[in-house]
Motif scaffolding. Structure first.
Motif, PDB file in Angstrom:
ATOM      1  N   LYS A   1      27.798 -19.597 -29.626  1.00 21.86           N
ATOM      2  CA  LYS A   1      27.959 -19.896 -31.051  1.00 21.86           C
ATOM      3  C   LYS A   1      29.320 -19.425 -31.551  1.00 21.86           C
ATOM      4  O   LYS A   1      29.931 -20.062 -32.415  1.00 21.86           O
ATOM      5  CB  LYS A   1      26.843 -19.225 -31.858  1.00 21.86           C
ATOM      6  N   PHE A   2      29.804 -18.321 -30.978  1.00 21.55           N
ATOM      7  CA  PHE A   2      31.120 -17.820 -31.341  1.00 21.55           C
ATOM      8  C   PHE A   2      32.202 -18.823 -30.947  1.00 21.55           C
ATOM      9  O   PHE A   2      33.081 -19.151 -31.742  1.00 21.55           O
ATOM     10  CB  PHE A   2      31.373 -16.474 -30.655  1.00 21.55           C
ATOM     11  N   PHE A   3      32.113 -19.331 -29.730  1.00 23.51           N
ATOM     12  CA  PHE A   3      33.117 -20.282 -29.267  1.00 23.51           C
ATOM     13  C   PHE A   3      32.999 -21.625 -29.985  1.00 23.51           C
ATOM     14  O   PHE A   3      34.005 -22.293 -30.216  1.00 23.51           O
ATOM     15  CB  PHE A   3      33.015 -20.487 -27.755  1.00 23.51           C
ATOM     16  N   THR A   4      31.790 -22.025 -30.334  1.00 20.62           N
ATOM     17  CA  THR A   4      31.647 -23.291 -31.053  1.00 20.62           C
ATOM     18  C   THR A   4      32.214 -23.162 -32.461  1.00 20.62           C
ATOM     19  O   THR A   4      32.732 -24.131 -33.026  1.00 20.62           O
ATOM     20  CB  THR A   4      30.175 -23.737 -31.076  1.00 20.62           C
ATOM     21  N   PHE A   5      32.169 -21.952 -33.027  1.00 18.31           N
ATOM     22  CA  PHE A   5      32.786 -21.721 -34.339  1.00 18.31           C
ATOM     23  C   PHE A   5      34.303 -21.798 -34.232  1.00 18.31           C
ATOM     24  O   PHE A   5      34.983 -22.371 -35.087  1.00 18.31           O
ATOM     25  CB  PHE A   5      32.377 -20.353 -34.899  1.00 18.31           C
ATOM     26  N   ILE A   6      34.857 -21.233 -33.143  1.00 14.21           N
ATOM     27  CA  ILE A   6      36.302 -21.262 -32.933  1.00 14.21           C
ATOM     28  C   ILE A   6      36.805 -22.705 -32.818  1.00 14.21           C
ATOM     29  O   ILE A   6      37.928 -23.020 -33.213  1.00 14.21           O
ATOM     30  CB  ILE A   6      36.677 -20.462 -31.657  1.00 14.21           C
TER      31      ILE A   6
ATOM     32  N   PHE B   1      17.349 -33.093 -26.461  1.00 12.80           N
ATOM     33  CA  PHE B   1      16.508 -32.417 -25.472  1.00 12.80           C
ATOM     34  C   PHE B   1      16.100 -31.022 -25.937  1.00 12.80           C
ATOM     35  O   PHE B   1      14.930 -30.681 -26.013  1.00 12.80           O
ATOM     36  CB  PHE B   1      17.243 -32.296 -24.120  1.00 12.80           C
ATOM     37  N   HIS B   2      17.084 -30.208 -26.238  1.00 10.14           N
ATOM     38  CA  HIS B   2      16.825 -28.808 -26.592  1.00 10.14           C
ATOM     39  C   HIS B   2      18.002 -28.296 -27.406  1.00 10.14           C
ATOM     40  O   HIS B   2      18.957 -27.760 -26.876  1.00 10.14           O
ATOM     41  CB  HIS B   2      16.645 -27.969 -25.318  1.00 10.14           C
ATOM     42  N   ARG B   3      17.903 -28.445 -28.719  1.00  9.49           N
ATOM     43  CA  ARG B   3      19.002 -28.041 -29.589  1.00  9.49           C
ATOM     44  C   ARG B   3      18.814 -26.607 -30.069  1.00  9.49           C
ATOM     45  O   ARG B   3      17.741 -26.221 -30.516  1.00  9.49           O
ATOM     46  CB  ARG B   3      19.091 -28.967 -30.797  1.00  9.49           C
ATOM     47  N   LEU B   4      19.912 -25.853 -30.006  1.00 11.57           N
ATOM     48  CA  LEU B   4      19.892 -24.478 -30.505  1.00 11.57           C
ATOM     49  C   LEU B   4      20.529 -24.388 -31.887  1.00 11.57           C
ATOM     50  O   LEU B   4      20.395 -23.374 -32.575  1.00 11.57           O
ATOM     51  CB  LEU B   4      20.626 -23.555 -29.533  1.00 11.57           C
ATOM     52  N   ILE B   5      21.238 -25.449 -32.292  1.00  9.65           N
ATOM     53  CA  ILE B   5      21.764 -25.572 -33.647  1.00  9.65           C
ATOM     54  C   ILE B   5      21.571 -27.022 -34.081  1.00  9.65           C
ATOM     55  O   ILE B   5      21.388 -27.905 -33.244  1.00  9.65           O
ATOM     56  CB  ILE B   5      23.256 -25.186 -33.752  1.00  9.65           C
ATOM     57  N   GLU B   6      21.615 -27.251 -35.370  1.00 11.70           N
ATOM     58  CA  GLU B   6      21.463 -28.612 -35.887  1.00 11.70           C
ATOM     59  C   GLU B   6      22.789 -29.091 -36.466  1.00 11.70           C
ATOM     60  O   GLU B   6      23.481 -28.336 -37.160  1.00 11.70           O
ATOM     61  CB  GLU B   6      20.378 -28.662 -36.964  1.00 11.70           C
ATOM     62  N   ILE B   7      23.116 -30.332 -36.173  1.00  6.89           N
ATOM     63  CA  ILE B   7      24.357 -30.917 -36.665  1.00  6.89           C
ATOM     64  C   ILE B   7      24.197 -32.429 -36.715  1.00  6.89           C
ATOM     65  O   ILE B   7      23.478 -33.009 -35.897  1.00  6.89           O
ATOM     66  CB  ILE B   7      25.549 -30.519 -35.756  1.00  6.89           C
TER      67      ILE B   7
END
Length: 223
Positions: free
Chosen positions: A57-62, A117-123
């Motif tokens: 999640k940190f890298f996806t924010f970056i 399949f398996h989402r850990l965040i929604e977008i």
């Protein structure tokens, strides 16, 4: 390195990028990459843990648009105030904005839905090519190009390239791990950005070459 050499390298990279993007998009259209995507997703998401999720999640924010704007403003300030390279402001701004525009056009052209399949965040939004992958590739490639000439040691340049590669790959993998992109979205994003970056840098180099020739010609005329 002269302009002719830059033209050859740019043509080669552009050619590889276009062929690569074309093949990925073709495989997606013909549903020939489904097994590859699912296999990679299962492998990456199979490593799921609480700490790894926070890391991803940190890298996806970056790699997000919000962070890119903040990083971009810092880089623009650095280029303008510290390095005094004002023409490079245009290159960086055009590269980042152009990448975002190109991504939006491609997304609406392909209309690929995100994996479920398996989402850990929604977008929301379409999936191909990945905007995060294109953002990361564009920003860190341009940053490496601009800083390369200011780093004289091999060790420093090695750290620059290694750090950029790590950031680009980590941001791309984070999108697969979090379940919001197929691996082919990431790969396609890298290829699309590779073509765009090559075009932007080559245009910049041609502009700089012309400016140098004009300045050199004026100096001769004065002499």
């Amino acid at each position: 390195m002269n302009l002719k050499f830059h033209l050859i390298i740019a043509f080669f990279i552009s050619f590889i990028s276009i062929i690569g993007f074309g093949l990925v998009s073709l495989f997606i259209t013909d549903q020939k990459i489904v097994h590859f995507d699912r296999t990679v997703i299962d492998h990456i998401q199979g490593m799921e843990s609480t700490n790894l999720t926070l890391f991803m999640k940190f890298f996806t924010f970056i790699g997000s648009g919000q962070f890119t704007v903040i990083l971009g403003l810092f880089i623009l300030f650095f280029l303008y105030k510290v390095l005094r390279h004002r023409s490079e402001l245009i290159l960086f701004t055009a590269a980042v904005l152009g990448s975002a525009v190109l991504n939006g056009i491609l997304k609406h052209f392909f209309h690929r839905m995100r994996p479920d399949f398996h989402r850990l965040i929604e977008i929301g939004g379409y999936s191909f090519p990945s905007g995060h992958a294109m953002n990361a590739f564009t920003v860190y490639s341009i940053l490496s190009f601009l800083l390369w000439r200011h780093i004289t040691s091999k060790w420093g340049r090695g750290v620059l390239i290694f750090g950029s590669i790590v950031m680009i790959l980590a941001i791309g993998i984070s999108r697969i791990y979090l379940g919001v992109h197929y691996p082919s979205d990431i790969i396609g994003g890298y290829f699309a950005s590779g073509f765009w970056i090559t075009t932007a840098i080559l245009s910049f180099q041609i502009y700089k070459e012309k400016q140098y020739n004009k300045k050199h010609k004026r100096s001769k005329d004065v002499a």
